[in-house]
Design an enzyme around this catalytic site. Structure first.
Site, PDB file in Angstrom:
ATOM      1  N   ARG A  70     -17.480 -30.947   4.695  1.00  0.00           N
ATOM      2  CA  ARG A  70     -17.339 -30.410   3.074  1.00  0.00           C
ATOM      3  C   ARG A  70     -17.184 -31.700   2.603  1.00  0.00           C
ATOM      4  O   ARG A  70     -17.755 -31.695   1.160  1.00  0.00           O
ATOM      5  CB  ARG A  70     -15.564 -30.188   3.415  1.00  0.00           C
ATOM      6  CG  ARG A  70     -14.739 -30.498   1.922  1.00  0.00           C
ATOM      7  CD  ARG A  70     -14.351 -31.241   1.334  1.00  0.00           C
ATOM      8  NE  ARG A  70     -13.477 -31.453   1.994  1.00  0.00           N
ATOM      9  CZ  ARG A  70     -13.307 -33.514   1.345  1.00  0.00           C
ATOM     10  NH1 ARG A  70     -13.676 -33.316   0.093  1.00  0.00           N
ATOM     11  NH2 ARG A  70     -12.523 -33.503   2.139  1.00  0.00           N
TER      12      ARG A  70
ATOM     13  N   HIS B   6      -7.806 -41.476   6.106  1.00  0.00           N
ATOM     14  CA  HIS B   6      -9.227 -41.193   5.210  1.00  0.00           C
ATOM     15  C   HIS B   6      -9.686 -42.320   4.500  1.00  0.00           C
ATOM     16  O   HIS B   6      -9.893 -42.121   3.342  1.00  0.00           O
ATOM     17  CB  HIS B   6      -9.053 -39.771   4.163  1.00  0.00           C
ATOM     18  CG  HIS B   6     -10.281 -39.098   3.802  1.00  0.00           C
ATOM     19  ND1 HIS B   6     -10.422 -37.457   3.839  1.00  0.00           N
ATOM     20  CD2 HIS B   6     -10.986 -39.508   2.701  1.00  0.00           C
ATOM     21  CE1 HIS B   6     -11.366 -37.610   3.358  1.00  0.00           C
ATOM     22  NE2 HIS B   6     -12.582 -38.651   2.492  1.00  0.00           N
TER      23      HIS B   6
ATOM     24  N   CYS C 104     -17.035 -38.324  -2.970  1.00  0.00           N
ATOM     25  CA  CYS C 104     -16.791 -37.787  -4.207  1.00  0.00           C
ATOM     26  C   CYS C 104     -17.510 -37.394  -5.175  1.00  0.00           C
ATOM     27  O   CYS C 104     -17.818 -39.030  -6.114  1.00  0.00           O
ATOM     28  CB  CYS C 104     -15.035 -38.285  -3.808  1.00  0.00           C
ATOM     29  SG  CYS C 104     -14.580 -37.038  -5.715  1.00  0.00           S
TER      30      CYS C 104
ATOM     31  N   ASN D   4     -17.655 -41.555   4.127  1.00  0.00           N
ATOM     32  CA  ASN D   4     -17.100 -41.479   4.541  1.00  0.00           C
ATOM     33  C   ASN D   4     -16.875 -42.629   5.877  1.00  0.00           C
ATOM     34  O   ASN D   4     -17.785 -42.472   6.198  1.00  0.00           O
ATOM     35  CB  ASN D   4     -16.550 -40.306   5.324  1.00  0.00           C
ATOM     36  CG  ASN D   4     -15.897 -39.648   4.489  1.00  0.00           C
ATOM     37  OD1 ASN D   4     -16.733 -39.168   3.233  1.00  0.00           O
ATOM     38  ND2 ASN D   4     -14.799 -38.925   4.405  1.00  0.00           N
TER      39      ASN D   4
HETATM   40  P1  HMG Z   1     -10.013 -26.006 -14.679  1.00  0.00           P
HETATM   41  O1  HMG Z   1     -10.988 -25.473 -15.109  1.00  0.00           O
HETATM   42  O2  HMG Z   1      -8.421 -26.407 -14.826  1.00  0.00           O
HETATM   43  O3  HMG Z   1      -9.642 -24.317 -14.097  1.00  0.00           O
HETATM   44  O4  HMG Z   1     -10.528 -26.555 -13.126  1.00  0.00           O
HETATM   45  P2  HMG Z   1      -9.070 -23.531 -14.547  1.00  0.00           P
HETATM   46  O5  HMG Z   1      -7.304 -23.221 -13.612  1.00  0.00           O
HETATM   47  O6  HMG Z   1      -8.500 -23.486 -16.490  1.00  0.00           O
HETATM   48  O7  HMG Z   1      -9.343 -22.002 -14.592  1.00  0.00           O
HETATM   49  C1  HMG Z   1     -10.921 -21.874 -15.337  1.00  0.00           C
HETATM   50  C2  HMG Z   1     -11.996 -20.790 -14.404  1.00  0.00           C
HETATM   51  O8  HMG Z   1     -12.085 -21.533 -13.675  1.00  0.00           O
HETATM   52  C3  HMG Z   1     -11.065 -19.830 -14.318  1.00  0.00           C
HETATM   53  O9  HMG Z   1     -12.556 -18.563 -14.644  1.00  0.00           O
HETATM   54  C4  HMG Z   1     -10.962 -19.871 -13.190  1.00  0.00           C
HETATM   55  O10 HMG Z   1     -10.970 -17.586 -12.438  1.00  0.00           O
HETATM   56  C5  HMG Z   1     -12.347 -20.281 -12.535  1.00  0.00           C
HETATM   57  P3  HMG Z   1     -12.834 -17.797 -15.955  1.00  0.00           P
HETATM   58  O11 HMG Z   1     -11.202 -17.361 -16.180  1.00  0.00           O
HETATM   59  O12 HMG Z   1     -12.861 -18.890 -16.999  1.00  0.00           O
HETATM   60  O13 HMG Z   1     -13.887 -16.759 -15.664  1.00  0.00           O
HETATM   61  N1  HMG Z   1     -11.280 -21.212 -10.997  1.00  0.00           N
HETATM   62  C6  HMG Z   1     -12.398 -21.410  -9.968  1.00  0.00           C
HETATM   63  N2  HMG Z   1     -13.373 -20.161  -9.241  1.00  0.00           N
HETATM   64  C7  HMG Z   1     -12.729 -20.200  -8.250  1.00  0.00           C
HETATM   65  N3  HMG Z   1     -12.860 -20.828  -7.133  1.00  0.00           N
HETATM   66  C8  HMG Z   1     -11.242 -21.815  -7.946  1.00  0.00           C
HETATM   67  C9  HMG Z   1     -11.333 -21.319  -9.627  1.00  0.00           C
HETATM   68  N4  HMG Z   1     -10.356 -22.027  -9.237  1.00  0.00           N
HETATM   69  C10 HMG Z   1     -10.650 -21.736 -11.113  1.00  0.00           C
HETATM   70  N5  HMG Z   1     -11.108 -22.273  -6.877  1.00  0.00           N
HETATM   71  C11 HMG Z   1     -10.391 -27.010 -10.920  1.00  0.00           C
HETATM   72  C12 HMG Z   1      -9.568 -26.738 -12.640  1.00  0.00           C
HETATM   73  C13 HMG Z   1      -9.421 -27.128  -9.171  1.00  0.00           C
HETATM   74  C14 HMG Z   1     -10.679 -24.601 -10.557  1.00  0.00           C
HETATM   75  C15 HMG Z   1     -11.110 -27.418 -11.121  1.00  0.00           C
HETATM   76  O14 HMG Z   1     -11.199 -28.773 -11.280  1.00  0.00           O
HETATM   77  C16 HMG Z   1     -12.161 -27.837  -9.660  1.00  0.00           C
HETATM   78  O15 HMG Z   1     -12.764 -26.983  -9.173  1.00  0.00           O
HETATM   79  N6  HMG Z   1     -12.206 -28.871  -9.104  1.00  0.00           N
HETATM   80  C17 HMG Z   1     -12.907 -29.378  -7.595  1.00  0.00           C
HETATM   81  C18 HMG Z   1     -13.286 -30.991  -7.852  1.00  0.00           C
HETATM   82  C19 HMG Z   1     -13.443 -31.078  -6.532  1.00  0.00           C
HETATM   83  O16 HMG Z   1     -13.792 -30.843  -5.328  1.00  0.00           O
HETATM   84  N7  HMG Z   1     -13.530 -32.758  -5.633  1.00  0.00           N
HETATM   85  C20 HMG Z   1     -13.643 -33.000  -4.606  1.00  0.00           C
HETATM   86  C21 HMG Z   1     -12.404 -32.939  -3.355  1.00  0.00           C
HETATM   87  S1  HMG Z   1     -11.579 -34.146  -3.748  1.00  0.00           S
HETATM   88  C22 HMG Z   1     -12.435 -35.236  -2.408  1.00  0.00           C
HETATM   89  O17 HMG Z   1     -13.623 -35.501  -1.839  1.00  0.00           O
HETATM   90  C23 HMG Z   1     -11.169 -36.332  -2.010  1.00  0.00           C
HETATM   91  C24 HMG Z   1     -10.639 -35.910  -0.474  1.00  0.00           C
HETATM   92  O18 HMG Z   1     -11.831 -36.348   0.216  1.00  0.00           O
HETATM   93  C25 HMG Z   1      -9.566 -37.693  -0.093  1.00  0.00           C
HETATM   94  C26 HMG Z   1     -10.059 -38.607  -0.796  1.00  0.00           C
HETATM   95  O19 HMG Z   1     -11.625 -39.410  -0.332  1.00  0.00           O
HETATM   96  O20 HMG Z   1      -9.231 -39.133  -1.415  1.00  0.00           O
HETATM   97  C27 HMG Z   1     -10.498 -34.717  -0.135  1.00  0.00           C
HETATM   98 MG    MG Z   2     -12.470 -38.125   0.773  1.00  0.00          MG
END
Ligand code: HMG
Ligand code: MG
Length: 315
Positions: free
Chosen positions: A25, A221, A254, A263
């Site tokens: 992931r 993490h 990220c 990581n």
């Molecule tokens: P948004 O644009 O605000 O979404 O994004 P929304 O709620 O307004 O929805 C817009 C459209 O997206 C809708 O579709 C939803 O159905 C669809 P429409 O009606 O327009 O056809 N939608 C989705 N489709 C599939 N799967 C979903 C989903 N949600 C909404 N889950 C959102 C908000 C949170 C979805 C977006 O910002 C996003 O996907 N962000 C993810 C970013 C990400 O993955 N970052 C990396 C992971 S975090 C990380 O790496 C840190 C970590 O490792 C710890 C560390 O190191 O600190 C964990």
């Molecule tokens: Mg991370």
């Protein structure tokens, strides 16, 4: 050369640690190379076979936000066909109810929500404010719990933020305790850009303890941007934390925090814990072989020092 360090225990550290593998992931979410779904499935299976007790497999986020993991459903279906019920135990990230629905459809049992400790990263990573991110998490966590699922809560930017700079410890504790109050089981404190240092780790774990959150509710993490990840694990062990996230081969980052590098490498962590005589249940040679194979698939050497030391041919 045995491929393992000499064991010299250090008094006062925990006897056993859980390594929470995030390579498929956190590692693959940031890859420029498109990794075929079958290769991802083989990666997960090889990590499980190497003895990693938890392997976070993918993310049910918006595919436009993280195209690298757009095949999440296909990957989990393939793993279910290959592993049966064991695939349902693999955790996946879900930011919201839409992500949760996708995980429920596949019968998965473990999800993780991911919060930001800072305003800027909440907006960049989640399109929410620091405060409104919880409106997204609250129904996600409560519905997951109603389904009997286990929910992990990540907090990002716990030790520093590329846009805001220093992040006050109290701000991190506030975000973390809000997630715990919403029902997450374990809190993983993320050093997203790898700026943590040992004293800061001790201070943050201590601040959670003072707020009534014991070390056994926490995971750490670390990203290894400044080469501090293992020193930070050591500080975490001294503070009693027994779960550490790591990524095979040191893959990772990220996509919404450009300064996030890989990581902490699982192999580097395994080498370190083995030397201290701390049990972890992971076969170092098998993870190294997996990362050397993945380095070949990605077409570049592994950033892990231990992988490079043990497989000079791929460095
Ligand atoms: P948004 O644009 O605000 O979404 O994004 P929304 O709620 O307004 O929805 C817009 C459209 O997206 C809708 O579709 C939803 O159905 C669809 P429409 O009606 O327009 O056809 N939608 C989705 N489709 C599939 N799967 C979903 C989903 N949600 C909404 N889950 C959102 C908000 C949170 C979805 C977006 O910002 C996003 O996907 N962000 C993810 C970013 C990400 O993955 N970052 C990396 C992971 S975090 C990380 O790496 C840190 C970590 O490792 C710890 C560390 O190191 O600190 C964990
Ligand atoms: Mg991370």
């Amino acid at each position: 050369m045995s491929g393992l360090p000499m064991v010299v225990p250090e008094p006062g550290l925990p006897g056993r640690v859980t390594i929470y593998e995030v390579g498929p992931r956190d590692g693959l979410q940031n890859e420029k190379t498109a990794v075929p779904t079958a290769t991802k499935a083989a990666f997960v299976q090889r990590l499980l076979a190497a003895g990693l007790p938890v392997v976070e497999a993918t993310s049910f986020v918006h595919p436009r936000w993280v195209p690298q993991l757009a095949d999440a459903a296909e990957l989990m279906s393939g793993l279910t066909a290959a592993l049966g019920d064991a695939a349902r135990e693999l955790p996946v990230l879900v930011p919201n109810e839409r992500g949760l629905d996708r995980a429920i459809e596949l019968g998965l049992r473990h999800v993780a929500v991911f919060a930001s400790a800072t305003e800027t990263f909440a907006e960049k990573n989640l399109n929410r404010t620091l405060d409104t991110q919880f409106e997204m998490f609250a129904p996600t966590i409560s519905r997951a719990r109603e389904q009997g699922m286990d929910v992990r809560g990540y907090v990002s930017m716990c030790f520093g933020d590329p846009w805001e700079g220093a992040v006050p410890v109290e701000q991190v504790v506030t975000v973390g305790t809000r997630l715990l109050d919403l029902g997450v089981g374990q809190l993983s404190l993320g050093d997203t850009i790898g700026v943590a240092t040992a004293g800061h780790v001790r201070e943050l774990v201590g601040a959670f303890a003072a707020a009534g959150v014991p070390a056994d509710r926490l995971a750490l993490h670390f990203h290894d941007t400044y080469g501090q990840a293992l020193t930070n694990v050591h500080a975490g062990l001294q503070a009693g934390v027994t779960t550490y996230d790591a990524s095979a081969g040191g893959l990772g980052g990220c996509p919404y925090a450009e300064s996030a590098t890989g990581n902490l490498a699982t192999e580097d962590l395994v080498w370190f814990l083995t030397g201290l005589g701390i049990e972890h249940g992971v076969d170092l040679g098998a993870v190294v072989a997996t990362s050397a194979w993945m380095a070949g698939e990605l077409g570049r050497p592994s950033p892990s020092a231990v992988v490079r030391a043990l497989t000079p041919s791929v460095s």
